[in-house]
Design a protein around this motif. Structure first.
Motif, PDB file in Angstrom:
ATOM      1  N   ASP A  38      -3.091  76.780  93.593  1.00 13.73           N
ATOM      2  CA  ASP A  38      -3.886  75.575  93.336  1.00 13.73           C
ATOM      3  C   ASP A  38      -3.803  75.239  91.843  1.00 13.73           C
ATOM      4  O   ASP A  38      -4.118  76.082  90.995  1.00 13.73           O
ATOM      5  CB  ASP A  38      -5.360  75.797  93.701  1.00 13.73           C
ATOM      6  N   ILE A  39      -3.367  74.022  91.534  1.00 15.02           N
ATOM      7  CA  ILE A  39      -3.338  73.579  90.126  1.00 15.02           C
ATOM      8  C   ILE A  39      -4.739  73.089  89.757  1.00 15.02           C
ATOM      9  O   ILE A  39      -5.250  72.132  90.346  1.00 15.02           O
ATOM     10  CB  ILE A  39      -2.302  72.463  89.911  1.00 15.02           C
ATOM     11  N   VAL A  40      -5.350  73.769  88.822  1.00 14.89           N
ATOM     12  CA  VAL A  40      -6.738  73.453  88.450  1.00 14.89           C
ATOM     13  C   VAL A  40      -6.848  72.759  87.097  1.00 14.89           C
ATOM     14  O   VAL A  40      -7.907  72.253  86.733  1.00 14.89           O
ATOM     15  CB  VAL A  40      -7.606  74.728  88.431  1.00 14.89           C
ATOM     16  N   GLN A  41      -5.764  72.726  86.328  1.00 12.41           N
ATOM     17  CA  GLN A  41      -5.835  72.104  85.008  1.00 12.41           C
ATOM     18  C   GLN A  41      -4.440  71.690  84.552  1.00 12.41           C
ATOM     19  O   GLN A  41      -3.450  72.360  84.864  1.00 12.41           O
ATOM     20  CB  GLN A  41      -6.432  73.083  83.985  1.00 12.41           C
ATOM     21  N   TYR A  42      -4.387  70.552  83.839  1.00  9.26           N
ATOM     22  CA  TYR A  42      -3.138  70.075  83.261  1.00  9.26           C
ATOM     23  C   TYR A  42      -3.294  70.009  81.738  1.00  9.26           C
ATOM     24  O   TYR A  42      -4.323  69.553  81.233  1.00  9.26           O
ATOM     25  CB  TYR A  42      -2.792  68.676  83.775  1.00  9.26           C
ATOM     26  N   TYR A  43      -2.264  70.424  81.045  1.00 13.64           N
ATOM     27  CA  TYR A  43      -2.220  70.316  79.587  1.00 13.64           C
ATOM     28  C   TYR A  43      -0.901  69.641  79.231  1.00 13.64           C
ATOM     29  O   TYR A  43       0.177  70.160  79.535  1.00 13.64           O
ATOM     30  CB  TYR A  43      -2.302  71.693  78.925  1.00 13.64           C
ATOM     31  N   VAL A  44      -0.981  68.491  78.564  1.00 16.02           N
ATOM     32  CA  VAL A  44       0.214  67.680  78.327  1.00 16.02           C
ATOM     33  C   VAL A  44       0.335  67.336  76.846  1.00 16.02           C
ATOM     34  O   VAL A  44      -0.540  66.676  76.274  1.00 16.02           O
ATOM     35  CB  VAL A  44       0.170  66.371  79.154  1.00 16.02           C
ATOM     36  N   ASP A  45       1.423  67.771  76.222  1.00 13.35           N
ATOM     37  CA  ASP A  45       1.752  67.403  74.840  1.00 13.35           C
ATOM     38  C   ASP A  45       2.956  66.486  74.873  1.00 13.35           C
ATOM     39  O   ASP A  45       4.028  66.859  75.358  1.00 13.35           O
ATOM     40  CB  ASP A  45       2.075  68.646  73.999  1.00 13.35           C
ATOM     41  N   GLU A  46       2.796  65.286  74.321  1.00  8.00           N
ATOM     42  CA  GLU A  46       3.871  64.297  74.379  1.00  8.00           C
ATOM     43  C   GLU A  46       4.450  64.065  72.994  1.00  8.00           C
ATOM     44  O   GLU A  46       3.729  63.918  72.010  1.00  8.00           O
ATOM     45  CB  GLU A  46       3.355  62.968  74.939  1.00  8.00           C
ATOM     46  N   GLY A  47       5.780  63.997  72.913  1.00  2.16           N
ATOM     47  CA  GLY A  47       6.457  63.662  71.670  1.00  2.16           C
ATOM     48  C   GLY A  47       6.337  64.725  70.597  1.00  2.16           C
ATOM     49  O   GLY A  47       6.397  64.424  69.415  1.00  2.16           O
ATOM     50  N   LEU A  48       6.175  66.006  70.998  1.00  3.08           N
ATOM     51  CA  LEU A  48       5.990  67.083  70.037  1.00  3.08           C
ATOM     52  C   LEU A  48       7.041  68.169  70.217  1.00  3.08           C
ATOM     53  O   LEU A  48       7.422  68.508  71.343  1.00  3.08           O
ATOM     54  CB  LEU A  48       4.597  67.703  70.181  1.00  3.08           C
ATOM     55  N   SER A  49       7.501  68.726  69.097  1.00  5.69           N
ATOM     56  CA  SER A  49       8.473  69.814  69.133  1.00  5.69           C
ATOM     57  C   SER A  49       7.784  71.126  69.479  1.00  5.69           C
ATOM     58  O   SER A  49       6.577  71.283  69.264  1.00  5.69           O
ATOM     59  CB  SER A  49       9.166  69.932  67.773  1.00  5.69           C
ATOM     60  N   ALA A  50       8.585  72.081  69.975  1.00  2.47           N
ATOM     61  CA  ALA A  50       8.052  73.406  70.304  1.00  2.47           C
ATOM     62  C   ALA A  50       8.339  74.419  69.205  1.00  2.47           C
ATOM     63  O   ALA A  50       8.305  75.622  69.433  1.00  2.47           O
ATOM     64  CB  ALA A  50       8.652  73.888  71.625  1.00  2.47           C
ATOM     65  N   LYS A  51       8.627  73.928  68.005  1.00  4.47           N
ATOM     66  CA  LYS A  51       8.984  74.855  66.926  1.00  4.47           C
ATOM     67  C   LYS A  51       7.795  75.670  66.441  1.00  4.47           C
ATOM     68  O   LYS A  51       7.970  76.717  65.827  1.00  4.47           O
ATOM     69  CB  LYS A  51       9.589  74.079  65.750  1.00  4.47           C
ATOM     70  N   ASP A  52       6.568  75.170  66.657  1.00  2.00           N
ATOM     71  CA  ASP A  52       5.388  75.938  66.274  1.00  2.00           C
ATOM     72  C   ASP A  52       4.272  75.672  67.282  1.00  2.00           C
ATOM     73  O   ASP A  52       4.478  75.005  68.296  1.00  2.00           O
ATOM     74  CB  ASP A  52       4.933  75.594  64.843  1.00  2.00           C
ATOM     75  N   MET A  53       3.081  76.181  66.996  1.00  2.00           N
ATOM     76  CA  MET A  53       1.959  76.046  67.932  1.00  2.00           C
ATOM     77  C   MET A  53       0.979  74.944  67.540  1.00  2.00           C
ATOM     78  O   MET A  53      -0.125  74.885  68.061  1.00  2.00           O
ATOM     79  CB  MET A  53       1.227  77.387  68.039  1.00  2.00           C
ATOM     80  N   GLU A  54       1.386  74.087  66.618  1.00  2.00           N
ATOM     81  CA  GLU A  54       0.523  73.000  66.184  1.00  2.00           C
ATOM     82  C   GLU A  54       0.586  71.841  67.168  1.00  2.00           C
ATOM     83  O   GLU A  54       1.094  70.764  66.879  1.00  2.00           O
ATOM     84  CB  GLU A  54       0.919  72.541  64.771  1.00  2.00           C
ATOM     85  N   ARG A  55       0.070  72.101  68.361  1.00  5.41           N
ATOM     86  CA  ARG A  55       0.031  71.099  69.422  1.00  5.41           C
ATOM     87  C   ARG A  55      -1.367  71.101  70.028  1.00  5.41           C
ATOM     88  O   ARG A  55      -1.876  72.184  70.400  1.00  5.41           O
ATOM     89  CB  ARG A  55       1.073  71.416  70.499  1.00  5.41           C
ATOM     90  N   ALA A  56      -1.957  69.946  70.103  1.00  6.98           N
ATOM     91  CA  ALA A  56      -3.364  69.843  70.510  1.00  6.98           C
ATOM     92  C   ALA A  56      -3.617  70.432  71.892  1.00  6.98           C
ATOM     93  O   ALA A  56      -4.561  71.201  72.095  1.00  6.98           O
ATOM     94  CB  ALA A  56      -3.819  68.390  70.453  1.00  6.98           C
TER      95      ALA A  56
END
Length: 477
Positions: A38-56
């Motif tokens: 069961d999918i209970v939560q979605y987390y979506v980062d748009e237009g962001l690189s995965a080079k670090d963890m500075e993603r909301a």
């Protein structure tokens, strides 16, 4: 199994590789169905690189690990989560600490086994190596060019044009830069300067409206005195400046004066900082310690109109003080006399801590952040149930993310700022004292903002002359 879905897409990947938000969402939902999750939560980062963890959204997901919201984190591919082996290692440790599993829908990884963790680490290491190897070559080249005084950005700043690898002065824009600095020194706020430039239809470099932040960025940028800075916004640990790298538009003395004035105006309300009352905010009642506020009056006698300014104690309005009104010209006369008669040879420089309480503002910002979090959860629920479109969801997410980033930036500035006050020398006071009668009201106001921290005043007689006013003490920065 309660699954939390993490989706990330950058603009290039969405266009070139088909990793759109909608495509990832559909494939992950199908995978969850096949596993009976069961999918209970979605987390979506748009237009962001995965080079670090500075993603909301990534931060929000990690912040939910201890809330027992989900049992597993599901991604389309490992590089959707991260391209950094160090970040991956830290996240896996967090997942294990909270008994959270990690799954990739397109790759066979199981972080509950040593072999699975090894595969995850190897793949992430290769991704990081490729990114860092390319990034190091580019970064090294750009940094070396900057140290040589070459301009490495694609766009020139306002006041300059790009000529090969260097900047050259754009004379038309440079004229406006000089006027902008002069307007600020004349007492106008950044907000009023922006309004004036827009009313005069003066275009910015990007043909956008002037804003307070745009004006402030120019006033603070050492480029205009000839000093180029590098890594100002990112990689601040490698920040450096190159003096005399570009032809200056503003001389160094004027630039430094503006910086000192901006520091001082931070402690004054905007209206007070640009008013004609030179003793407002710094004038204090010697009887009760209350602040002095300025007021003006106009009297008509015959055909002549007489204008005057005076100061009164704020506590007098409520019956808390009996200090009479003090004429502005009397106070100014006594202030000049005080400086003239003072033995400046024994003057000791003083500095202020420059710190003020921003507790209420911080609380308001934190409340707004909490509101953003609640709204985000509602929109994600609506999007997951297809009650709002992908475009609407992306638009709302971007708006909230922009606002959240702005709030966090301002919070960091408030919490981490240590205001450095300029120090005043005896020689400077001596020069101001001798030239006092020749200074304009704006120049006198600037001197007070930059130099005087507090002045305690009393009125000892009802006579209408300067001698009725007494300055008890003056505290300089």
């Amino acid at each position: 199994m309660r699954a939390a879905v993490y989706i990330r897409v950058s603009t290039n990947e969405q266009v070139q590789e088909g990793y759109s938000i909608k495509a990832q969402k559909m494939k992950l939902e199908a995978y969850a169905v096949s596993q009976g999750w069961d999918i209970v939560q979605y987390y979506v980062d748009e237009g962001l690189s995965a080079k670090d963890m500075e993603r909301a959204e990534l931060k929000r997901m990690l912040g939910s690990l201890d809330k027992d919201v989900f049992d597993c984190v599901l991604v389309y591919r490992l590089d959707r989560l991260t391209r950094s082996v160090l970040d991956l290692y830290e996240m896996i440790k967090l997942f294990e600490k909270h008994a959270i599993k990690f799954k990739s829908a397109t790759e066979v990884y199981d972080t509950t086994t040593a072999t699975g963790r090894l595969f995850v680490t190897l793949i992430a290491s290769l991704a990081q190596w490729e990114r860092e190897n390319t990034g190091e070559r580019i970064s090294f080249g750009m940094e070396q060019k900057a140290r040589e005084g070459k301009w490495v950005n694609n766009r020139p700043p306002y006041g300059y044009d790009i000529a090969g690898d260097y900047l050259e002065v754009n004379q038309r824009e440079a004229k406006m830069i000089r006027e902008l600095f002069d307007l600020y020194l004349e007492g106008k706020s950044m907000h009023k300067i922006a309004i004036e430039l827009n009313e005069r239809n003066i275009a910015s470099k990007r043909k956008a409206l002037w804003q307070q932040g745009t004006v402030g960025y120019i006033l603070k940028n050492p480029l205009y005195k000839g000093t180029m800075r590098y890594n100002y916004r990112k990689n601040k640990e490698n920040y450096f400046e190159v003096e005399d790298a570009v032809p200056p538009i503003i001389d160094k003395d004027k630039f430094d004066t503006v910086q000192n004035l901006m520091q001082k105006r931070k402690t004054f309300p905007a209206k007070s900082a640009t008013s004609t009352y030179m003793f407002s905010q710094i004038g204090k009642c010697a009887r009760c310690g209350g602040g002095l506020v300025g007021k003006s009056s106009t009297v008509i006698r015959g055909e002549k109109e007489y204008y005057s300014q005076s100061y009164r104690c704020t506590k007098r309005t409520f019956g808390g003080c009996d200090l009479p009104s003090i004429a502005s010209n009397y106070l100014e006369s006594q202030f000049h006399k005080y400086l003239t008669s003072w033995d400046l040879s024994s003057f000791d420089d003083q500095t202020g801590d420059g710190q003020s309480s921003n507790t209420l503002l911080i609380e308001e910002y934190e409340k707004e952040l909490a509101g953003i979090e609640k709204r985000r959860a509602k929109w994600q629920y609506a999007w997951a149930n297809e009650n709002i479109s992908d475009e609407d969801f992306q638009k709302r997410s971007k708006e909230e993310l922009d606002r959240e980033s702005q709030i966090r930036l301002e919070l960091n500035e408030i919490r981490g700022a240590e205001q450095k006050e300029p120090t005043i020398s005896a020689e400077y006071l001596k020069s101001i004292t001798s030239a006092w009668s020749k200074l304009s009201s704006v120049e006198k106001k600037q001197f007070m903002q930059l130099s005087v921290k507090e002045i305690k005043v009393d009125k000892i007689t009802k006579e209408r002359n300067p001698e009725s006013v007494v300055i008890k003490s003056i505290t300089f920065y």
